[in-house]
Design a protein around this motif. Sequence first.
Motif, short mmCIF file in Angstrom:
data_model
loop_
_atom_site.label_atom_id
_atom_site.label_comp_id
_atom_site.label_asym_id
_atom_site.label_seq_id
_atom_site.Cartn_x
_atom_site.Cartn_y
_atom_site.Cartn_z
N GLY A 177 0.85 -1.19 0.00
CA GLY A 177 0.00 0.00 0.00
C GLY A 177 0.89 1.24 0.00
N LEU A 178 0.76 2.08 -1.02
CA LEU A 178 1.51 3.34 -1.08
C LEU A 178 0.59 4.46 -0.61
CD1 LEU A 178 3.23 3.07 -4.59
CD2 LEU A 178 4.23 2.52 -2.37
N GLU A 179 0.91 5.07 0.52
CA GLU A 179 0.13 6.22 0.98
C GLU A 179 0.73 7.46 0.32
OE1 GLU A 179 -1.88 7.99 5.06
OE2 GLU A 179 -0.09 6.74 5.22
N VAL A 180 0.08 7.94 -0.74
CA VAL A 180 0.63 9.02 -1.55
C VAL A 180 0.39 10.37 -0.89
CG1 VAL A 180 0.64 10.09 -3.83
CG2 VAL A 180 0.29 7.63 -3.62
N TYR A 181 -0.83 10.59 -0.39
CA TYR A 181 -1.17 11.80 0.37
C TYR A 181 -1.74 11.35 1.70
CZ TYR A 181 -0.71 14.05 -4.18
OH TYR A 181 -0.24 14.48 -5.39
N LEU A 182 -1.28 11.94 2.79
CA LEU A 182 -1.63 11.51 4.14
C LEU A 182 -3.15 11.47 4.34
CD1 LEU A 182 -0.35 10.71 6.85
CD2 LEU A 182 -0.53 13.11 7.55
N HIS A 183 -3.67 10.30 4.67
CA HIS A 183 -5.10 10.06 4.93
C HIS A 183 -5.99 10.36 3.72
CE1 HIS A 183 -3.60 9.77 8.92
NE2 HIS A 183 -3.53 11.08 9.14
N GLU A 184 -5.42 10.56 2.54
CA GLU A 184 -6.20 10.96 1.37
C GLU A 184 -6.18 9.91 0.25
OE1 GLU A 184 -8.11 13.45 0.64
OE2 GLU A 184 -7.76 14.95 2.19
N LEU A 185 -5.01 9.40 -0.07
CA LEU A 185 -4.89 8.51 -1.23
C LEU A 185 -3.94 7.37 -0.92
CD1 LEU A 185 -5.56 7.92 -4.22
CD2 LEU A 185 -3.59 9.34 -4.84
N ASN A 186 -4.47 6.15 -0.97
CA ASN A 186 -3.65 4.95 -0.76
C ASN A 186 -3.74 4.08 -2.00
OD1 ASN A 186 -2.72 2.28 0.30
ND2 ASN A 186 -2.59 3.47 2.20
N VAL A 187 -2.59 3.81 -2.62
CA VAL A 187 -2.55 3.06 -3.88
C VAL A 187 -2.09 1.63 -3.60
CG1 VAL A 187 -1.40 2.88 -6.12
CG2 VAL A 187 -2.11 5.12 -5.26
N PRO A 188 -2.90 0.62 -3.98
CA PRO A 188 -2.48 -0.77 -3.76
C PRO A 188 -1.53 -1.25 -4.86
CG PRO A 188 -4.66 -0.72 -4.75
CD PRO A 188 -4.25 0.72 -4.55
N GLY A 189 -0.71 -2.23 -4.53
CA GLY A 189 0.21 -2.78 -5.53
C GLY A 189 0.77 -4.11 -5.07
#
Length: 535
Positions: free
Chosen positions: A95-107
Motif C-alpha cells: 500500500g503506497l500512501e501518496v497523500y496523508l489520509h487521502e490517497l492509498n494506492v495498492p500494488g
Amino acid sequence: MDLQTGRLVLEVEYAGSEIERYLTRGGVSFDLEALKGPQGIERETYSLSNVEAKLLKTDSAQYRLECQLPESVFVHENRGAVRIPFILGMQARVGLEVYLHELNVPGRLRNLSIGGCMVDIDLAESVAISVGQEIPGITLEFPNGESFFSEGKIRHIRPFGNHGYAAVGVQFVNTSTSQTEALFRYVNESEREAAYLTGSNEKLTQHAPLFVPGAKERKILQREAQEREKRARQSPMERGVTDIAHQLQVGLMYMKTRDLFPVEIFYDCVDTLRYLVEQDRKAFLYSLAFLRDYPDWVRHAVQVAGQLTDLLLVRDPHAPQIREAVLGVLLHTMGKPLLISAKLPSLKVNMNPAQKEILRGHVGVLCNKLRELEWEPSPVCRDVIENANERLDGSGYPAGKRNEQLSELIRVIGVIKMINKLMHARNGIPPRSPIDAYRMIHEAGKAYDKTVLVEYIQLYGLYPIGSLAKFSGGFLVWVMDIDGKGMPCQVHVVKNLSFPDTNISSVLDKSDFLQIGKLEDIVNPADYGVKTAKI
C-alpha cells in the motif's frame, strides 16, 4: 536462449533512429512478462537491469541484441546490499500512501532490498505519483500476515509490461534501527524463498515461513481466482480497446515523468481506433462498454474518440480531418490527471467547489504542458483541445465562445461528449438513461446543435450498443447489436436477478428474447454489481 552459458539473443523491431538510447554503459534493461494459467491471463513478470548487451543492425528496422545474463537472479546493489526479485509466484501486497489520509494506492512487490523496493501498481493509479516525491508511508504485507511500514521516496516510475501496469521504485527513508533489523529478516527470508523456488539450494525443502499464506491471504487469492474467470471471456476486440486505454495512460506517464511528448504512441492509438471501427463497427461499439471501470478521464476520452471516429466515417470515410480530430479528443481530457496534487488528490472523489474550480482549468494546464514539451498540435487538433467544452450559447468553458466562433467539428464533439457525460456517474450524480440524456440535451436551449443530436439518435438509437438493459424476466443483458429501428436484436445475458450472486454468459438473438421477457429499460450496471475487469 542458452541456459548453459546464460546467453540470450533478442530480435528487436524498431523503426526509430535512436535505439542506442536504450543502452546505457553497454547494458540494457528490460521486463519479461508471461501470461499463464488455463485462460492465459495470470501475469508472471521479471525485470532485468543493466544486462551486458551488444547491438547489431540486421535490416532497416531490425536489430539483434546479444545479451549475457547475470550468473544469479540476486542483484548486488552499489551499496553492497542484495536486491531479491519476486519470481515464480512469490508475492507480497503493498500500500503506497501518496497523500496523508487521502490517497492509498495498492500494488504488488516485485523486488526487495534493505534500501527499498519496486512495486507493481495499476497504470491508472500512477497519475498521482512523481519522481522525487516523498510519500507518508509504504506498507508491505507478506502472505503469512506480517507487515512492514516505512516512510518513502519515489525514485523512478515507468510502464511495466503490456497489460496496464506501472513499476514504481521506492526508497525506504527515515528508518529506525528496529525497522532496519526487520528489513534484514524480510530480505533474508525472500532470498531463501527465491532459492527454494529456483532450486538453487538443494538443502531447502519447503517455503520460507514469511511466504506461507495465512487465512486472510487465502481468502484474497480465492477472490482473485474468481475475478480471473470473468476476465477470461474478453474478446480480441475488447482487448484492442483496453490496450488503447493502457497506451493513453503510458503516454501521460512519459509526459509527466520524462518531459517527453510520445507522439508515436498517441497516433498509434488514433490509427488503432480507426482500424477497429473499420474491422467491425458494432463489435467495437460494444467493446467500448468494457472501459466502464477505468478512470473517468481515460474512459471518456476513448469512448468519445471512438464514437467520433465511427460517426465521421459514416459521414465520409475519406474526410481529411478525422485523424487530427480524434487525436484532439484523446488528448483533451489529459489535463485532468495533470492537475492531481495535495489540493486535488484524486479524480475519483466527490469534489468540493474549490476542487471543481481547479478541475475547470484542465484545458489550460494541458496547453501549457504541450508548450513546455515543445509539441505544436495541428489547427484541427488544437481546435478540439481548446474548444471541446465550449457551447453554442456561450455557457461552456474555458473561453465562453459562442455559436459562430465554434466549428462544425466542435458542434459534433459537443453533443457526443455531453451524451457520454450524462450516461455515466460523475461527482455523486447517477447516470442518465440514453432517452433522458437525449431529452436533457434537446431541452438545453441553444447550447447544442439539435441537427447533430438527431443524427446521433438515428445512428445509435434509444438502446445504444454497449448499454446494460433489463428484461421483464429479471435478466440483465448487454446490448450487442440493434436493428434498423434502433431496437436490440442481439444481447449478451450476464445476470439473472433471481440468482444475484451467480454470473452467466449467454448470447441471444431476437428470436430467443421470449426466454428472458420483454425489454424494460436501460439500467446502471453499478446498481446491480455488474462490473467489467481488466487483464
